[in-house]
Motif scaffolding. Sequence first.
Motif, PDB file in Angstrom:
ATOM      1  N   PRO A 185     -35.662  27.288 -56.084  1.00 62.07           N
ATOM      2  CA  PRO A 185     -35.983  28.721 -56.082  1.00 62.07           C
ATOM      3  C   PRO A 185     -35.062  29.478 -57.036  1.00 62.07           C
ATOM      4  N   SER A 186     -35.597  30.513 -57.630  1.00 60.13           N
ATOM      5  CA  SER A 186     -34.796  31.348 -58.532  1.00 60.13           C
ATOM      6  C   SER A 186     -33.722  32.060 -57.722  1.00 60.13           C
ATOM      7  N   PRO A 187     -32.558  32.226 -58.313  1.00 58.03           N
ATOM      8  CA  PRO A 187     -31.507  32.938 -57.577  1.00 58.03           C
ATOM      9  C   PRO A 187     -31.895  34.404 -57.370  1.00 58.03           C
ATOM     10  N   THR A 188     -31.450  34.954 -56.260  1.00 53.26           N
ATOM     11  CA  THR A 188     -31.697  36.371 -55.990  1.00 53.26           C
ATOM     12  C   THR A 188     -30.795  37.193 -56.907  1.00 53.26           C
ATOM     13  N   PRO A 189     -31.100  38.470 -57.079  1.00 50.06           N
ATOM     14  CA  PRO A 189     -30.211  39.320 -57.883  1.00 50.06           C
ATOM     15  C   PRO A 189     -28.773  39.353 -57.342  1.00 50.06           C
ATOM     16  N   VAL A 190     -28.638  39.324 -56.017  1.00 47.82           N
ATOM     17  CA  VAL A 190     -27.292  39.296 -55.435  1.00 47.82           C
ATOM     18  C   VAL A 190     -26.582  38.004 -55.841  1.00 47.82           C
ATOM     19  N   GLN A 191     -27.278  36.859 -55.741  1.00 49.99           N
ATOM     20  CA  GLN A 191     -26.665  35.581 -56.123  1.00 49.99           C
ATOM     21  C   GLN A 191     -26.278  35.572 -57.604  1.00 49.99           C
ATOM     22  N   THR A 192     -27.097  36.174 -58.446  1.00 44.75           N
ATOM     23  CA  THR A 192     -26.792  36.240 -59.878  1.00 44.75           C
ATOM     24  C   THR A 192     -25.519  37.053 -60.111  1.00 44.75           C
ATOM     25  N   GLN A 193     -25.388  38.190 -59.422  1.00 40.77           N
ATOM     26  CA  GLN A 193     -24.184  39.016 -59.538  1.00 40.77           C
ATOM     27  C   GLN A 193     -22.951  38.247 -59.058  1.00 40.77           C
ATOM     28  N   ILE A 194     -23.080  37.586 -57.927  1.00 31.80           N
ATOM     29  CA  ILE A 194     -21.955  36.845 -57.352  1.00 31.80           C
ATOM     30  C   ILE A 194     -21.529  35.723 -58.285  1.00 31.80           C
ATOM     31  N   THR A 195     -22.482  34.998 -58.846  1.00 30.22           N
ATOM     32  CA  THR A 195     -22.168  33.898 -59.758  1.00 30.22           C
ATOM     33  C   THR A 195     -21.384  34.396 -60.969  1.00 30.22           C
TER      34      THR A 195
END
Length: 183
Positions: free
Chosen positions: A4-14
Motif C-alpha cells: 500500500p502507498s504510504p499515507t501523507p502522515v507516514q511520508t512526513q514522518i519518514t
Amino acid sequence: KYPPSPTPVQTQITAYVEHLRRDRGLAEGTVYLHQFRLTRFLSHFFAEGPVRIHDLTVSRIYAYIDGLPQTKRNSVRRNVCTALRGYFRFLELQGVSTAHLSAAVPKVPQWRAALSPRVLTPSDLDKLLASVDRSTDVGKRDYAAILCMCELGMRVGDVARLTLDDIDWRESSIRIANHKRDR
C-alpha cells in the motif's frame, strides 16, 4: 500485489526521521521517541488525509498537549513538545513557515531534586580529588576519570570508552566519540 502507498502522515514522518538521522545525528532511541510522538500527533489531526500544517493553530496544539496524561515528571508532555519543536524546525528548513507554531509549543518544566547539585564547588572538587588514593593503579585511574569529567566536561560513558589510542600526546588532544549522537 504492490504494498500500500504510504499515507501523507507516514511520508512526513519518514522525511523527518531521515533528517534526524542524517542531519542531526541523533541516537536511535531518540529518533524512535520523536517518530512515535510525532506520528500520534499528526495522525490525531490529519488521520489519513493530507498533512496541512497551516490548519494547525496555537489553540489546537495547546488542547492536544493538555489532553496528554499528566504524570509526576511530565515526561510524556515534555517528549511531545520536544518532538514538535524539532519537527517545526525541520519544516522551516523545508521552507514552510512554522515560527508561530514553534512559539506556541510550551516548555514543560523538568523538575530536579533540590539536593542534587549540577556542579561541584571548587572546594568540593578539591575534597573529592584529595580522597582518591593515587598510590594504587585503581586510584590513579579514578583520579584521571574524575579530572576528565570535571575539567574536560566528559560524560561518564565517554570516559569509560576512552582508550590510549584516543589520546594524541603530541597534539595534547583527546578524540571523543559522541555516542549519544552516534558520531
